[in-house]
Design a protein around this motif. Structure first.
Motif, PDB file in Angstrom:
ATOM      1  N   TRP A 186       1.136  -1.332   0.121  1.00 47.19           N
ATOM      2  CA  TRP A 186      -0.081  -0.156   0.243  1.00 47.19           C
ATOM      3  C   TRP A 186       1.071   0.887   0.102  1.00 47.19           C
ATOM      4  CZ3 TRP A 186      -4.967  -0.626  -1.476  1.00 47.19           C
ATOM      5  CH2 TRP A 186      -5.704  -1.284  -0.497  1.00 47.19           C
ATOM      6  N   LEU A 187       2.047   0.443   0.310  1.00 50.30           N
ATOM      7  CA  LEU A 187       3.207   2.478   0.887  1.00 50.30           C
ATOM      8  C   LEU A 187       3.629   2.576  -0.329  1.00 50.30           C
ATOM      9  CD1 LEU A 187       4.824   1.402   3.790  1.00 50.30           C
ATOM     10  CD2 LEU A 187       2.680   2.924   3.362  1.00 50.30           C
ATOM     11  N   ARG A 188       3.382   1.901  -1.646  1.00 45.57           N
ATOM     12  CA  ARG A 188       3.779   2.639  -3.416  1.00 45.57           C
ATOM     13  C   ARG A 188       3.545   3.402  -4.026  1.00 45.57           C
ATOM     14  NH1 ARG A 188       5.754  -3.608  -6.338  1.00 45.57           N
ATOM     15  NH2 ARG A 188       6.637  -4.397  -4.490  1.00 45.57           N
ATOM     16  N   GLU A 189       3.026   3.787  -4.974  1.00 43.45           N
ATOM     17  CA  GLU A 189       2.524   4.766  -5.819  1.00 43.45           C
ATOM     18  C   GLU A 189       1.616   4.524  -5.975  1.00 43.45           C
ATOM     19  OE1 GLU A 189       4.832   5.764  -9.950  1.00 43.45           O
ATOM     20  OE2 GLU A 189       6.763   5.953  -8.492  1.00 43.45           O
ATOM     21  N   ILE A 232      -1.017   1.599  -7.255  1.00 41.95           N
ATOM     22  CA  ILE A 232      -1.804   0.565  -6.717  1.00 41.95           C
ATOM     23  C   ILE A 232      -2.861   0.822  -7.818  1.00 41.95           C
ATOM     24  CG2 ILE A 232      -2.962   1.099  -4.617  1.00 41.95           C
ATOM     25  CD1 ILE A 232      -0.208   1.831  -2.782  1.00 41.95           C
ATOM     26  N   ASP A 233      -2.997   2.126  -8.304  1.00 41.03           N
ATOM     27  CA  ASP A 233      -5.117   1.796  -9.622  1.00 41.03           C
ATOM     28  C   ASP A 233      -4.547   0.487 -10.227  1.00 41.03           C
ATOM     29  OD1 ASP A 233      -5.445   3.989  -7.661  1.00 41.03           O
ATOM     30  OD2 ASP A 233      -4.995   5.823  -9.099  1.00 41.03           O
ATOM     31  N   ASP A 234      -3.355   0.820 -10.789  1.00 37.48           N
ATOM     32  CA  ASP A 234      -3.020  -0.066 -12.135  1.00 37.48           C
ATOM     33  C   ASP A 234      -3.121  -1.643 -11.479  1.00 37.48           C
ATOM     34  OD1 ASP A 234      -2.630   1.754 -13.506  1.00 37.48           O
ATOM     35  OD2 ASP A 234      -0.341   1.355 -14.147  1.00 37.48           O
ATOM     36  N   PHE A 235      -3.092  -1.843  -9.931  1.00 40.82           N
ATOM     37  CA  PHE A 235      -2.659  -2.972  -9.790  1.00 40.82           C
ATOM     38  C   PHE A 235      -4.544  -2.922  -9.284  1.00 40.82           C
ATOM     39  CE2 PHE A 235      -2.764  -6.523  -6.917  1.00 40.82           C
ATOM     40  CZ  PHE A 235      -1.328  -7.315  -7.124  1.00 40.82           C
ATOM     41  N   ALA A 270      -3.330 -14.107  -0.310  1.00 42.15           N
ATOM     42  CA  ALA A 270      -3.052 -13.688   0.754  1.00 42.15           C
ATOM     43  C   ALA A 270      -3.591 -11.623  -0.241  1.00 42.15           C
ATOM     44  CB  ALA A 270      -1.965 -13.452   0.856  1.00 42.15           C
ATOM     45  N   LEU A 271      -4.486 -11.120   0.608  1.00 41.22           N
ATOM     46  CA  LEU A 271      -4.275  -9.504   0.016  1.00 41.22           C
ATOM     47  C   LEU A 271      -4.691  -8.393   1.133  1.00 41.22           C
ATOM     48  CD1 LEU A 271      -7.649 -10.595  -2.824  1.00 41.22           C
ATOM     49  CD2 LEU A 271      -5.103  -9.439  -3.493  1.00 41.22           C
ATOM     50  N   SER A 272      -3.825  -7.943   0.193  1.00 38.18           N
ATOM     51  CA  SER A 272      -3.457  -6.485   1.397  1.00 38.18           C
ATOM     52  C   SER A 272      -2.886  -7.376   3.108  1.00 38.18           C
ATOM     53  CB  SER A 272      -4.693  -5.822   2.202  1.00 38.18           C
ATOM     54  OG  SER A 272      -4.850  -4.620   2.665  1.00 38.18           O
ATOM     55  N   THR A 317     -10.471  -5.021   4.785  1.00 35.32           N
ATOM     56  CA  THR A 317     -11.472  -3.705   4.464  1.00 35.32           C
ATOM     57  C   THR A 317     -10.655  -2.913   4.197  1.00 35.32           C
ATOM     58  OG1 THR A 317     -10.472  -3.417   6.585  1.00 35.32           O
ATOM     59  CG2 THR A 317     -11.820  -4.409   7.480  1.00 35.32           C
ATOM     60  N   LEU A 318      -9.345  -2.763   3.466  1.00 39.84           N
ATOM     61  CA  LEU A 318      -8.638  -1.414   3.232  1.00 39.84           C
ATOM     62  C   LEU A 318      -8.763  -1.585   1.643  1.00 39.84           C
ATOM     63  CD1 LEU A 318      -5.500  -2.444   5.105  1.00 39.84           C
ATOM     64  CD2 LEU A 318      -7.155  -0.267   5.122  1.00 39.84           C
ATOM     65  N   PHE A 319      -9.332  -2.445   0.619  1.00 34.77           N
ATOM     66  CA  PHE A 319     -10.058  -2.327  -0.495  1.00 34.77           C
ATOM     67  C   PHE A 319     -11.601  -1.910  -0.273  1.00 34.77           C
ATOM     68  CE2 PHE A 319      -7.714  -6.083  -0.466  1.00 34.77           C
ATOM     69  CZ  PHE A 319      -6.504  -5.761  -1.094  1.00 34.77           C
ATOM     70  N   ALA A 320     -11.263  -1.055  -2.082  1.00 37.55           N
ATOM     71  CA  ALA A 320     -12.963  -0.647  -2.192  1.00 37.55           C
ATOM     72  C   ALA A 320     -13.683  -1.511  -2.207  1.00 37.55           C
ATOM     73  CB  ALA A 320     -12.911  -0.056  -3.647  1.00 37.55           C
ATOM     74  N   LYS A 321     -14.954  -0.816  -2.006  1.00 33.97           N
ATOM     75  CA  LYS A 321     -16.553  -1.627  -1.752  1.00 33.97           C
ATOM     76  C   LYS A 321     -16.263  -2.483  -2.708  1.00 33.97           C
ATOM     77  CE  LYS A 321     -18.170  -0.205   2.302  1.00 33.97           C
ATOM     78  NZ  LYS A 321     -16.907  -0.279   3.028  1.00 33.97           N
ATOM     79  N   ASP A 322     -16.583  -2.311  -3.860  1.00 36.01           N
ATOM     80  CA  ASP A 322     -16.662  -2.754  -5.493  1.00 36.01           C
ATOM     81  C   ASP A 322     -15.335  -5.091  -5.015  1.00 36.01           C
ATOM     82  OD1 ASP A 322     -14.810  -1.222  -6.184  1.00 36.01           O
ATOM     83  OD2 ASP A 322     -15.061  -2.557  -7.580  1.00 36.01           O
TER      84      ASP A 322
END
Ligand code: IPE
Ligand code: IPE
Ligand code: MG
Length: 242
Positions: free
Chosen positions: A68-71, A75-78, A135-137, A107-112
Motif C-alpha cells: 500500500w506504500l507504493r505510488e 496501486i491504481d493499476d494493480f 494473500a491480499l492486503s 477492509t482496506l479495499f474499495a467496496k466493489d
C-alpha cells in the motif's frame, strides 16, 4: 492428465511469494502492469499444475500490507487488474473445481473489490480439487495484531483466562485458522527473505528460493521446487537419523 502417481511425499500446503513482476516488465521496457498480467497467467498455470499433483492448499502472496506504500498510480493499476481478475476468473475456477479463500485485511479495499472477493469465496466454497488462498492486503504482523485484539477482547469479557492461552488459541485467531501450516515456501526473483509473510505459520516450513522472475516461472521450475522439498528431511526439533 494426472501427475499425482509419480510423486511420493507431495506437500499438502505450498505457499509462494510471487516476486519479480516489476523487474520482468522493466527488462522488457514495459509498464509494471504488464509484468503483473504475465504473473497472473503464471499463477493460473501453477494452480492447475498444483491441483494435478494433489497439493491441497496453495497460498499465493499477491499484495502485501506494505505494498500500500507504493505510488498511487501503481496501486491504481494493480487494483484495476485485481478487479478484472476477480470478475473474469469465476468461470474457469468453477470449471477447474478451485476453491478460493482470501487472507489479509480486506477492509482496506474499495467496496466493489470487497464484494467481488466475498462473491468469489461464496461461489467457490464447495469446490474440492484445490484450495487457493490469496494473500491480499496481507501482512503477518498485521494479522498477528488483529489476532491479539480478538484474544484481548475475549479476555476482557471473561470468555478466556489469560493463563489458559495456548498456541492453538493464537493459531485459531489468525486469518489462517483451520488451514494447515505450509510445508513448503517458494520465493521467486532471487530475494532471500520472507517479507512479512506467514511468520507464525512458517515455524517449520521448508524454504526454496529461486533466482527466476515470477512471470518466467514455469511448471518445470515448480516441479523442481517440489522435488527439492521431497529430498528434505524434516525433523521438527528431533535429532537427525542417518
Ligand atoms: C511482486 O512483484 C508482486 C507484487 C504485487 C508485490 P513486484 O512488483 O514486487 O516486482 P519486483 O520485485 O519489483 O520486480
Ligand atoms: C512481497 O514482495 C509481496 C508480494 C509478492 C505480494 P515485495 O516485492 O513487496 O517484497 P520486498 O519489498 O522485496 O521485501
Ligand atoms: Mg518485489
Amino acid at each position: 492428465m494426472s501427475r499425482k502417481s509419480e510423486l511420493p511425499n507431495v506437500p499438502k500446503h505450498v505457499a509462494i511469494i510471487m516476486d519479480g513482476n516489476g523487474r520482468w516488465a522493466k527488462l522488457r521496457q514495459l509498464p509494471a502492469i504488464a509484468g503483473h498480467k504475465a504473473g497472473a497467467e503464471v499463477a493460473r498455470k501453477i494452480t492447475e499444475c498444483a491441483s494435478q499433483m494433489g497439493i491441497q492448499y496453495l497460498t499465493l502472496y499477491t499484495f502485501s500490507s506494505e505494498n500500500w506504500l507504493r505510488e498511487k498510480s501503481w496501486i491504481d493499476d494493480f487494483m484495476g487488474l485485481l478487479r478484472l481478475y476477480l470478475r473474469n476468473e469465476l468461470k474457469s475456477l468453477m470449471a477447474n473445481n478451485v476453491r478460493i479463500q482470501v487472507i489479509g485485511d480486506r477492509t482496506l479495499f474499495a467496496k466493489d473489490i470487497q464484494e467481488l472477493i466475498k462473491d468469489t469465496e461464496e461461489k467457490t466454497k464447495n469446490n474440492t480439487a484445490i484450495t487457493v488462498i490469496l494473500a491480499l492486503s496481507y501482512g503477518s504482523r498485521d494479522e498477528i495484531v488483529r489476532a491479539f485484539r480478538r484474544l484481548a477482547q475475549k479476555v476482557k469479557v471473561g470468555d478466556i483466562d489469560p493463563d489458559s492461552i495456548k498456541d492453538k488459541d493464537i493459531a485459531m485467531s489468525l486469518d489462517t485458522a483451520h488451514l494447515p501450516d505450509p510445508d513448503l515456501l517458494i520465493r521467486t526473483s532471487g530475494e532471500q527473505r520472507i517479507s512479512n509473510f506467514l511468520l507464525w505459520q512458517m515455524a517449520y516450513t521448508e524454504f526454496v528460493f529461486m533466482p527466476i522472475l515470477w512471470p518466467d516461472f514455469t511448471i518445470k521450475d515448480f516441479e523442481s521446487a517440489i522435488n527439492e522439498y521431497q529430498q528434505r528431511n524434516r525433523r521438527y526439533g528431533l535429532y537427525a537419523t542417518a
